[in-house]
Each structure stands twice: as structure tokens, then as C-alpha cells.
Design a protein around this motif. Structure first.
Motif, PDB file in Angstrom:
ATOM      1  N   UNK A 147       0.802  -1.210   0.000  1.00  0.00           N
ATOM      2  CA  UNK A 147       0.000   0.000   0.000  1.00  0.00           C
ATOM      3  C   UNK A 147       0.844   1.273   0.000  1.00  0.00           C
ATOM      4  N   UNK A 148       1.984   1.167   0.638  1.00  0.00           N
ATOM      5  CA  UNK A 148       2.822   2.350   0.778  1.00  0.00           C
ATOM      6  C   UNK A 148       3.215   2.947  -0.583  1.00  0.00           C
ATOM      7  N   UNK A 149       3.503   2.081  -1.555  1.00  0.00           N
ATOM      8  CA  UNK A 149       3.863   2.590  -2.884  1.00  0.00           C
ATOM      9  C   UNK A 149       2.664   2.608  -3.829  1.00  0.00           C
ATOM     10  N   UNK A 150       1.813   1.601  -3.720  1.00  0.00           N
ATOM     11  CA  UNK A 150       0.758   1.439  -4.736  1.00  0.00           C
ATOM     12  C   UNK A 150      -0.595   2.004  -4.329  1.00  0.00           C
ATOM     13  N   UNK A 151      -0.775   2.350  -3.060  1.00  0.00           N
ATOM     14  CA  UNK A 151      -2.075   2.840  -2.614  1.00  0.00           C
ATOM     15  C   UNK A 151      -3.012   1.677  -2.323  1.00  0.00           C
ATOM     16  N   UNK A 152      -4.270   2.006  -2.021  1.00  0.00           N
ATOM     17  CA  UNK A 152      -5.201   0.901  -1.739  1.00  0.00           C
ATOM     18  C   UNK A 152      -6.340   0.838  -2.763  1.00  0.00           C
ATOM     19  N   UNK A 153      -7.334   1.714  -2.600  1.00  0.00           N
ATOM     20  CA  UNK A 153      -8.421   1.635  -3.594  1.00  0.00           C
ATOM     21  C   UNK A 153      -7.999   2.217  -4.928  1.00  0.00           C
ATOM     22  N   UNK A 154      -7.177   3.273  -4.873  1.00  0.00           N
ATOM     23  CA  UNK A 154      -6.744   3.911  -6.123  1.00  0.00           C
ATOM     24  C   UNK A 154      -5.377   3.369  -6.535  1.00  0.00           C
ATOM     25  N   UNK A 155      -5.365   2.112  -6.971  1.00  0.00           N
ATOM     26  CA  UNK A 155      -4.085   1.526  -7.386  1.00  0.00           C
ATOM     27  C   UNK A 155      -3.916   1.790  -8.883  1.00  0.00           C
ATOM     28  N   UNK A 156      -3.042   2.718  -9.218  1.00  0.00           N
ATOM     29  CA  UNK A 156      -2.874   3.072 -10.624  1.00  0.00           C
ATOM     30  C   UNK A 156      -1.832   2.183 -11.283  1.00  0.00           C
ATOM     31  N   UNK A 157      -1.893   2.193 -12.622  1.00  0.00           N
ATOM     32  CA  UNK A 157      -0.965   1.354 -13.384  1.00  0.00           C
ATOM     33  C   UNK A 157       0.469   1.733 -13.014  1.00  0.00           C
ATOM     34  N   UNK A 158       1.227   0.756 -12.536  1.00  0.00           N
ATOM     35  CA  UNK A 158       2.605   1.097 -12.152  1.00  0.00           C
ATOM     36  C   UNK A 158       3.462   1.350 -13.382  1.00  0.00           C
ATOM     37  N   UNK A 159       4.475   2.153 -13.245  1.00  0.00           N
ATOM     38  CA  UNK A 159       5.362   2.444 -14.372  1.00  0.00           C
ATOM     39  C   UNK A 159       6.798   2.485 -13.910  1.00  0.00           C
ATOM     40  N   UNK A 160       7.712   2.451 -14.899  1.00  0.00           N
ATOM     41  CA  UNK A 160       9.130   2.487 -14.552  1.00  0.00           C
ATOM     42  C   UNK A 160       9.486   3.801 -13.842  1.00  0.00           C
ATOM     43  N   UNK A 161       8.694   4.848 -14.149  1.00  0.00           N
ATOM     44  CA  UNK A 161       8.989   6.170 -13.574  1.00  0.00           C
ATOM     45  C   UNK A 161       8.844   6.181 -12.049  1.00  0.00           C
ATOM     46  N   UNK A 162       8.145   5.209 -11.485  1.00  0.00           N
ATOM     47  CA  UNK A 162       8.040   5.115 -10.026  1.00  0.00           C
ATOM     48  C   UNK A 162       9.435   5.054  -9.388  1.00  0.00           C
ATOM     49  N   UNK A 163      10.384   4.468 -10.194  1.00  0.00           N
ATOM     50  CA  UNK A 163      11.695   4.157  -9.640  1.00  0.00           C
ATOM     51  C   UNK A 163      12.732   5.257  -9.818  1.00  0.00           C
ATOM     52  N   UNK A 164      12.430   6.220 -10.688  1.00  0.00           N
ATOM     53  CA  UNK A 164      13.517   7.147 -11.004  1.00  0.00           C
ATOM     54  C   UNK A 164      13.837   8.042  -9.799  1.00  0.00           C
ATOM     55  N   UNK A 165      14.808   8.866  -9.978  1.00  0.00           N
ATOM     56  CA  UNK A 165      15.198   9.715  -8.846  1.00  0.00           C
ATOM     57  C   UNK A 165      14.843  11.166  -9.141  1.00  0.00           C
TER      58      UNK A 165
END
Lengths: 421, 359
Positions: free
Chosen positions: A262-280
Motif C-alpha cells: 500500500x505504501x507505494x501502490x495505494x489501496x483503492x486507487x491503485x494506478x498502473x505502475x510504471x518504470x517512472x516510479x523508480x527514477x530519482x
């Protein structure tokens, strides 16, 4: 052997009795004065549905409400002596339904493998506990299943079919007034509808995508605790959970209450994950906890770089494949390589949950190698394509020279014979 | 006098095969020169393309493996792994289409120049049968790669056979090797394509060529009626043969060009359980018949539309073949202007319906 007249008479009487009794029983079973009267006076329950599961199982009104449906007189029919219960109190509804649904001896007649622990589960749920505590606004059986229009959960018209569950839960959870005392917000449905899960279920009709009950439970519905979030997500996202459990983050989350899905992806509003989640950069999720001078920052930067490199090489190879296909050349081996490269990218993005830049670098290396091989193969096909053109050019030249020689020969013969066309 | 090695070889063969009469015949064979001489080459081009088919077909046969699980894969192997396999497969596919095209051109040139009139009626009949055979070659060969389009087109094509009156259903089952298009159909079509049709073609083609040699080249009426001193001829050998060879070379370049720059699609492998893809079309030379069947109403009198269409084409083919024999008021009709009108109408009908089929 001769039969006596008495014998045949007895047989006829017996047959007549059997037929008569059967007819009598059938007539009795078809009598339902509750329905007759309620229909005649137009006082049928608002949510009545003719396909109600109980109606189909030939369980009459009296099956739940008591009373005598054969009795013509209303007072007699609805008398306490005849077992009439009437409309149950909200607090009594779980027990009211449970008198049949909790008895396997009774329920297995309809479905041998049916669950009969719904009432027990219910009292472990937030709804059940609050009901027990005297809160009469909480959901009980009929809140979700309805009272007189109960359809099997696999029926798409049912209020508890996967397609309809978000709306069913939202009847209460979207009601700000009702939710005011609970401290919950009311945006769950909106959040869910915009999430990957919601879009898959609501827009694409994919019943494999989780609805509310798949994460929260149905009869034992409760908000998942921090300790169970990983398990709940992991029940579908198996590999992600396995990687996460062995990761440094997973181990930390066991001791301290942070870093769950949940900390990264959320709970009800889980959006499509992308590589950009990881950038700095700005869109990074990692920077919410990590800063430039720590290990997590370096790990995020490395993982982002490896994955984006593998991805861009894969995209480049796809362009080469497209070119090959347009030229009508052999794309079979390239397609195999790119299928593997795509699989590698999927695995790579799953492996992010190890948060281990070494493993990611290794895996990305395999993917890059596959894409690179595809690009090399495409190059060979392009050179084969050019060779074919060259071959055609040379053979055409030879044939044209031959044709020209033939033409000269014909002219020579014609001149000799003085023949013209 | 000392004989050259060429003369020695000839006299050695002549002693055994009696070649002199054949050489004399070749020496005396003449080809008329007039404004329609170019049409004489069409049969030769068709024959050349048939020889190309034979050559490339034999090469493909080395690697092709008929069967639901192997046909598509073997063509894929030919296209990707076999040295020059792609070239031979593409040449085979293009040459097949050009052969049918030139067979049609040859047939209509014979109609317009009235080359089928007496004594060449049997040459016409055998030639028409060869055209039908080349279409059967095309139909049977189309299925052999076992790809999606061919699979469904064969399904439609063999369904049409089912509309033949009385024997249609049985005929369809015989052709398909069962109720549906399956691996059994593929085996049958393979057998037809590489054994039965070539054998029949060989016999009829031999007969056709024998007649052409025996009867010589036909002279159109306007040429025939010219005074002898105005008529001009060229010798069959070497004049006509060399010109033929020149044209064959040009056709060869065209086929190679098409094979290299417009490779024939293999498409997706046939899947009997998949739904039919968009754009199922028969080969272009069946298109006019396919379109005709589409425009015929569901019922004509008491006959079903499709059955009526099949009957119509059957009767038309027999009448077409019988044109050189037809007589009207005791006279042969071959010289009638109606033959030209019929020929123009037929070509226009075929071209228009084919275009409609593709737009």
C-alpha cells in the motif's frame, strides 16, 4: 392362474387412492395464501424478484417468516400459534437467515459443497461486531443480498455478482451521512473505478479482477491490517509477494509497520505502475523515503537505469522487426527472441520488488542480450534482402544481355532472309 | 568428305531414330506474318510458364510435407531455411497466376482470330480442357500452404460444389474427404496437385501440341484469302522459335521481379476452430464466378440460386467448348460476327465482375 374379482377391485381402489392423494398433496403445495393476499392487495415487498433463489427452491414466505400459508383467514395464517415471526428486527437478521444457512444438514440438499459459516464469519467482521454492539445502521445479510430478490452470486443480475459488488458496497460506503460516525471517507468507489482493478472489472468486464470483497472479505469483511496487506495482494500477485518477502524492505516491514504494498501502490486507487516510479526525479516514489546520500537512492537509480535501458533496446528491436515484416523477410527467429525479451521485461518489473540492484542488473543483462540478438538477426535479414536485390539485378542483367543477343540474332537472320515483320 | 562432330552425332541418332522426316517437317513449317501474329506467341508463353511450374513444383516437393501439422511448417521452412527456397516458392506462386492469365489470353486470341475453325476443333477442345485443368491446379495448390485464408476459401469453394444438382453433397464429401475441410482434404488436394492433375495434363497437353504440330499454324480468314504472292511467312525454326525464346526470357525476368519484390504472403496457420477472417476471397480467376453466385437471387423459378448459378456455368462451359461445332441453318457459325460479340461480352463480364469482387 385365475385372479378373483376382489383382487382387481382392490387394485383399482389402491391406484385411485394413490392418484387422489398425490393430487391432494400437489394442490396443497401450490397454495400460498401469503402471496395471493399480498398480490391482491398490492403490498408485495419492494425488492421482490420472481427469480429469487428461495422461490426457485420452493421455499415459501412462511419458510422464513413463519405462519400458515394454507390458512385462508389472515389472522389465523399470521398468528403466533402458527409460528408467525413477521419482519425480523435488524439485529436478528443474521440469526434469522442462519437458521437454515448455518445448518449443513439442511443446506447440502441444495448444494453439497455449500459454505455454512457465513453467520460465524459475519460476527468477526466490523459489521457484525458493531451490530452486536447495538449499532443498527451497519450492514447485515439483507443489506447486501436484498430480502426478497436474492439471486445466486454467479447471476449477473445479483447484487453480489462481481460486476455489482462495488455499487452494492457503495450504497452504504458512499453515503456521507451514514459514514460520518465511522471516520471513513466515501471516495472508495471513485478511487476504485479509476484504478487498474476497477478499470479491468468495470470497463473491460474482467471478473478475474478483484472487487471489494476479494481484498476485504465478504461475510467477514474488515479493513485489512498492515500485517495482512502483503498476503492479500500476494494472493493474486504471487511473485511480487515472494520477491518482497525476501527483500530488505519486506524484512523491515515485519519489524516496523511500514513498506507494505500500500505504501507505494495505494489501496483503492491503485494506478498502473510504471518504470517512472523508480527514477530519482519528481515522479519517484522512492524519494518519498530515500534521499540522495543513502543506499536506497543509489539502488533506485540503478534499477531505473537498467530497466529503461532494457526497455528501450526492446522497443528498438521492435522497430527492426516491423521493418523486416514490411520487407517480407523472415521474422520467425526475431519474433521468438522478442517474445523472450518481453517476458524478461515482465519478470524484470516484477523483480523490482526484490529492491536488489544486483539481481536487476543481471536480469536486465539477459533481456538486453535477447533484444540485441534480435537486432543482429534483423540486420542479417536486411543484408539478405539487399543481396536478393543485387542477385536479381545481376540475373536481370544476364537475361537482358541474353535477350539482346537473341534480338540481334533474329535481326541478322531476318536481314539474311530479307524478312521484316 | 569428312563429317563434323555435329553431323556425326546427327547421323548416329538418325540411324536409330529416323529423324530426317521430323527435321524436314520443321524445315517446311511456316508461321504466317500479319497484324495478329503476336497472338501466336501466347500459347508458347503459357507452355513456358507451365514448365516453370513443373520445375519449381518438383523442387518444392523435396521439402513440402502435406498434413495438418506439417504443411504450414514445411512452407515456413522452405521460406526461411532452404537455400533459395523463398525464390522457388514465390516464382511458383507468381508463375501459376501468370500461367492462368496467359491461358485465358491464348483462349480469347483463338476466339477472335477464329483459329478454332475446321480442322482445329479438337485443338480448341483440348486447349479449353487445359485451361480448366490449370484452374483446378490453382484451386488445389491454394490450400497446400494450409494457411487461414486458403482454409476458409477452400471451405467456401467446396461448399459451392455442394450446390451441384443431385450429386453435389456426395461430390463435396468426396472432394473434402469428409464432411468438413480437414487434413484429409489437404491430402486429397496434394494428391490431385502433384499426381492426378499433372498426369491428365501431360496426356491432354501432348495431344494439344501434337495437333498444333500436325495441323500447322492457323491462318486468319483475311490472310488466307490474300493472293499467294502477298502472303508472307517466317520459318518455324529458327525464326519463330527464336522470337518465342526472346519472349520467354522477358517473361522470366518479369516473374523473377515479382518474386523478389512482391513475395507471396504465407499468412497465419489455418485454425479450424477460429472464426473466419475478414476478406476471404477466391483466386482472382474464380472471382467472376464467385461474384455471379452472389448476385443471383436466392431462388430462380423453383431452383435454388446457387444451384442455378452452378448449372449456368456448367452449361456455359459446355456451349463455349462446342462453339466450333455449332451450326446455324445448316452453316457453321464460326465466322459469324456474333462470335466476336460473344467474346467481347465474356471478357467484359469477367473483368467487370472481377473488379467488383476486389473493390
Amino acid at each position: 392362474m385365475k385372479r378373483s374379482i376382489t383382487y382387481y377391485l382392490s387394485l383399482t381402489l389402491l391406484a385411485g387412492f394413490v392418484l387422489f392423494s398425490t393430487a391432494e398433496i400437489k394442490a396443497e403445495s401450490e397454495v400460498n395464501t401469503c402471496l395471493e393476499c399480498h398480490i391482491e392487495n398490492d403490498i408485495m415487498p419492494m425488492d421482490f424478484h420472481e427469480d429469487d433463489v428461495h422461490q426457485h427452491a420452493e421455499i415459501s414466505c412462511a419458510g422464513c417468516h413463519g405462519g400458515d400459508p394454507l390458512e385462508e383467514d389472515m389472522d389465523e395464517s399470521m398468528s403466533v400459534e402458527n409460528g408467525y415471526i413477521g419482519i425480523p428486527e435488524l439485529a436478528d437478521i443474521p440469526a434469522f437467515c442462519g437458521k437454515c444457512h448455518s445448518k449443513i444438514e439442511y443446506m447440502r440438499v441444495f448444494q453439497p459443497r455449500i459454505q455454512t459459516d457465513q453467520v460465524d464469519q459475519y460476527y468477526t467482521s466490523t459489521h457484525g461486531m458493531k451490530l452486536k454492539g447495538g449499532d443498527k445502521k451497519v450492514a447485515q445479510c439483507s443489506s447486501c443480498h436484498t430480502s426478497h430478490g436474492i439471486l445466486p452470486a454467479k447471476d449477473t443480475r445479483s447484487s453480489v455478482h462481481a460486476f455489482n459488488i462495488p455499487q452494492t458496497c457503495n450504497q452504504c460506503h458512499g453515503d456521507a451521512e451514514l459514514m460520518a460516525s465511522t471516520g471513513h471517507g466515501t471516495s472508495q468507489l471513485d478511487d476504485y473505478a479509476g484504478s487498474v482493478h476497477g478499470k479491468a472489472l468495470i470497463e473491460k468486464g474482467d471478473t478475474g479482477s478483484p472487487a471489494c470483497n476479494d481484498c476485504h472479505g465478504n461475510h467477514g469483511a474488515a479493513p485489512p491490517g498492515v500485517e495482512s496487506v502483503n498476503h492479500i495482494c500476494g494472493s493474486c500477485h504471487l511473485n511480487n509477494m515472494e520477491y518482497f518477502k525476501t527483500s530488505i524492505m519486506g524484512k523491515s516491514s515485519e519489524s516496523a509497520e511500514y513498506h507494505t504494498c500500500e505504501q507505494c501502490h495505494g489501496n483503492h486507487a491503485i494506478y498502473k505502475p510504471g518504470d517512472e516510479f523508480l527514477n530519482v526525479h519528481e515522479s519517484s516514489l522512492c524519494l518519498e523515503c530515500h534521499s540522495e546520500d543513502d543506499e536506497g537512492y543509489v539502488a533506485a537509480e540503478t534499477m531505473y537505469m537498467q530497466i529503461t535501458q532494457a526497455d528501450s533496446l526492446y522497443q528498438e528491436a521492435q522497430l527492426h522487426l516491423h521493418d523486416i515484416q514490411i520487407k517480407g523477410m523472415n521474422d520467425v527467429d526475431i519474433q521468438y527472441k522478442l517474445k523472450d525479451a518481453k517476458q524478461n521485461l515482465i519478470q524484470l518489473r516484477t523483480m523490482v520488488h526484490t529492491f536488489d540492484p544486483i539481481q536487476i542488473t543481471e536480469k536486465a543483462g539477459e533481456g538486453k542480450q535477447l533484444s540485441q540478438t534480435a537486432i543482429t538477426l534483423a540486420g542479417l535479414e536486411i543484408s539478405e534482402f539487399n543481396q536478393r536485390r543485387l542477385g536479381f539485378g545481376i540475373s536481370t542483367l544476364v537475361f537482358v544481355l541474353l535477350a539482346f543477343a537473341l534480338y540481334l540474332k533474329i535481326k541478322q537472320i531476318d536481314n539474311n532472309k530479307n524478312i521484316t515483320n | 568428305m569428312k563429317q563434323s562432330s555435329k553431323q556425326k552425332t546427327f547421323s548416329w541418332l538418325d540411324d536409330r531414330l529416323d529423324l530426317k522426316p521430323l527435321v524436314e517437317m520443321m524445315d517446311h513449317k511456316k508461321v504466317p506474318i500479319h497484324s495478329h501474329t503476336m497472338w501466336y506467341y501466347m500459347g508458347g508463353v503459357t507452355l513456358f510458364l507451365f514448365l516453370v511450374q513443373l520445375f519449381t513444383g518438383i523442387l518444392l516437393l523435396m521439402y513440402y510435407r502435406p498434413g495438418e501439422d506439417s504443411a504450414y511448417e514445411s512452407i515456413q521452412f522452405i521460406l526461411t531455411e532452404v537455400q533459395f527456397g523463398w525464390l522457388f516458392r514465390n516464382v511458383h506462386a507468381w508463375s501459376a497466376n501468370l500461367m492462368v492469365l496467359f491461358a485465358f489470353i491464348h483462349m480469347f486470341s483463338v476466339v477472335f482470330t477464329r483459329a478454332f475453325s475446321k480442322p482445329r476443333e479438337l485443338t480448341w477442345v483440348s486447349g479449353f480442357l487445359l485451361l480448366l485443368l490449370s484452374m483446378f491446379f490453382g484451386f488445389s495448390g491454394y490450400l497446400l500452404p494450409w494457411n487461414e485464408l486458403a482454409f476458409f476459401a477452400t471451405k467456401v469453394g467446396t461448399d459451392i460444389v455442394g450446390a451441384v444438382p443431385f450429386i453435389g453433397e456426395q461430390l463435396k464429401i468426396i472432394i473434402r474427404g469428409g464432411e468438413d475441410v480437414t487434413g484429409a482434404t489437404l491430402s486429397r488436394f496434394f494428391g490431385l496437385h502433384v499426381a492426378i492433375l499433372p498426369a491428365i495434363t501431360f496426356l491432354i497437353l501432348s495431344f494439344h501440341l501434337l495437333l498444333v504440330q500436325r495441323q500447322g499454324i492457323s491462318e486468319p480468314r483475311h490472310f488466307h484469302e490474300q493472293p499467294a504472292e502477298k502472303k508472307r511467312y517466317m520459318s518455324f525454326f529458327p525464326d519463330f522459335v527464336l522470337r518465342d525464346a526472346l519472349l520467354w526470357l522477358i517473361i522470366n525476368i518479369i516473374v523473377l521481379y515479382l518474386a523478389v519484390f512482391y513475395p507471396w504472403d504465407l499468412g497465419l496457420k489455418a485454425d479450424a476452430l477460429a472464426s473466419a477472417p475478414m476478406g476471404i476471397k477466391p483466386e482472382w480467376y474464380f472471382m467472376f464466378m464467385f461474384e455471379t453466385l452472389k448476385i443471383i437471387p436466392p431462388h430462380v423459378w423453383f431452383i435454388e440460386g446457387e444451384t442455378f448459378g452452378i448449372l449456368l456455368f456448367g452449361v456455359a462451359a459446355v456451349l463455349w467448348m462446342a462453339v466450333p461445332f455449332a451450326r446455324f441453318r445448316g452453316k457453321q457459325i464460326v465466322d459469324s460476327k456474333w462470335i466476336t460479340i460473344l467474346g467481347v461480352f465474356t471478357i467484359t463480364y469477367m473483368v467487370v465482375l472481377t473488379i467488383i469482387g476486389y473493390i
